[in-house]
Design an enzyme around this catalytic site. Structure first.
Site, PDB file in Angstrom:
ATOM      1  N   LYS A   9       0.821  -1.212   0.000  1.00 14.27           N
ATOM      2  CA  LYS A   9       0.000   0.000   0.000  1.00 14.27           C
ATOM      3  C   LYS A   9       0.860   1.269   0.000  1.00 14.27           C
ATOM      4  O   LYS A   9       2.051   1.229   0.309  1.00 14.27           O
ATOM      5  CB  LYS A   9      -0.911  -0.026   1.221  1.00 14.27           C
ATOM      6  CG  LYS A   9      -2.014  -1.098   1.171  1.00 14.27           C
ATOM      7  CD  LYS A   9      -2.875  -0.987   2.430  1.00 14.27           C
ATOM      8  CE  LYS A   9      -4.088  -1.891   2.380  1.00 14.27           C
ATOM      9  NZ  LYS A   9      -4.908  -1.699   3.612  1.00 14.27           N
ATOM     10  N   TYR A  49     -12.400  -2.375  -3.356  1.00 13.96           N
ATOM     11  CA  TYR A  49     -12.927  -2.231  -1.988  1.00 13.96           C
ATOM     12  C   TYR A  49     -14.454  -2.144  -1.956  1.00 13.96           C
ATOM     13  O   TYR A  49     -15.019  -1.612  -0.998  1.00 13.96           O
ATOM     14  CB  TYR A  49     -12.301  -1.007  -1.311  1.00 13.96           C
ATOM     15  CG  TYR A  49     -10.898  -1.249  -0.796  1.00 13.96           C
ATOM     16  CD1 TYR A  49     -10.622  -2.278   0.111  1.00 13.96           C
ATOM     17  CD2 TYR A  49      -9.838  -0.433  -1.202  1.00 13.96           C
ATOM     18  CE1 TYR A  49      -9.335  -2.502   0.586  1.00 13.96           C
ATOM     19  CE2 TYR A  49      -8.546  -0.645  -0.718  1.00 13.96           C
ATOM     20  CZ  TYR A  49      -8.303  -1.685   0.185  1.00 13.96           C
ATOM     21  OH  TYR A  49      -7.032  -1.898   0.667  1.00 13.96           O
ATOM     22  N   HIS A 115      -2.094  -5.248   1.828  1.00 12.14           N
ATOM     23  CA  HIS A 115      -3.390  -5.897   1.630  1.00 12.14           C
ATOM     24  C   HIS A 115      -3.146  -7.350   1.258  1.00 12.14           C
ATOM     25  O   HIS A 115      -2.232  -7.652   0.494  1.00 12.14           O
ATOM     26  CB  HIS A 115      -4.165  -5.225   0.480  1.00 12.14           C
ATOM     27  CG  HIS A 115      -5.352  -6.048   0.017  1.00 12.14           C
ATOM     28  ND1 HIS A 115      -6.571  -5.971   0.634  1.00 12.14           N
ATOM     29  CD2 HIS A 115      -5.474  -6.990  -0.965  1.00 12.14           C
ATOM     30  CE1 HIS A 115      -7.409  -6.832   0.041  1.00 12.14           C
ATOM     31  NE2 HIS A 115      -6.769  -7.454  -0.935  1.00 12.14           N
TER      32      HIS A 115
END
Ligand code: IDP
Ligand code: MG
Length: 138
Positions: A9, A49, A115
């Site tokens: 990220k 997401y 993630h």
């Protein structure tokens, strides 16, 4: 053999921690079968997401994940999904165990460095968001 999607990220990319994170996952015995550096656009971020749409942190999450380039990687190995989730640690770096990626490197819940897909089914969906089947080695 399982495969799972990993994102390094923005907070980790900006601090030069991509190699460290990828290295930790390789040391578990997982192998990289696809890798990209990309700047996620808003549409991709919203799809990735989608399960969190409408939650109070959603818009901030989209702004954050699109704020600088990320590395997307597919890791393959026995129990890859669970191995990566365990190596990541708790969602909140303040609660994550020492020795986990988030525990050692994460900043806070919104900037937690990595993630990893949360199930086999999610993994295959997420892999397809970032890669064409022909980009995957095995
Ligand atoms: P995961 O990344 O461990 O799978 P999810 O619940 O899927 O956790 O949430 C996705 C991401 O959204 C988290 O990694 C975190 O960065 C962010 N997030 C989740 N819950 C919160 C929150 O309560 N506040 C701020 N950010 C959150
Ligand atoms: Mg998740």
């Amino acid at each position: 053999m399982e495969r799972t999607l990993v994102l390094v990220k923005p907070d980790a990319m900006e601090r030069g921690l991509a190699g460290e994170i990828i290295s930790r996952l390789e040391r578990l015995g997982l192998r990289i079968v696809a890798l990209r550096l990309l700047h996620m656009d808003e549409a991709l971020a919203r799809r990735h997401y989608a399960e969190h749409e409408g939650k109070p942190f959603f818009e901030e999450l989209i702004r954050y994940i699109t704020s600088s380039p990320v590395i997307a990687a597919v890791f393959q190995g026995d129990n890859a999904v669970k191995m990566v989730r365990q190596a990541m640690g708790d969602i909140d770096p303040a609660r994550a165990m020492p020795g986990t990626i988030r525990g050692d490197l994460g900043i806070d819940i919104g900037h937690n460095s990595v993630h990893g897909s949360d199930s086999l089914e999610t993994a295959e969906k997420e892999i397809r968001l970032f890669f064409d089947e022909g980009d995957l080695f095995s």
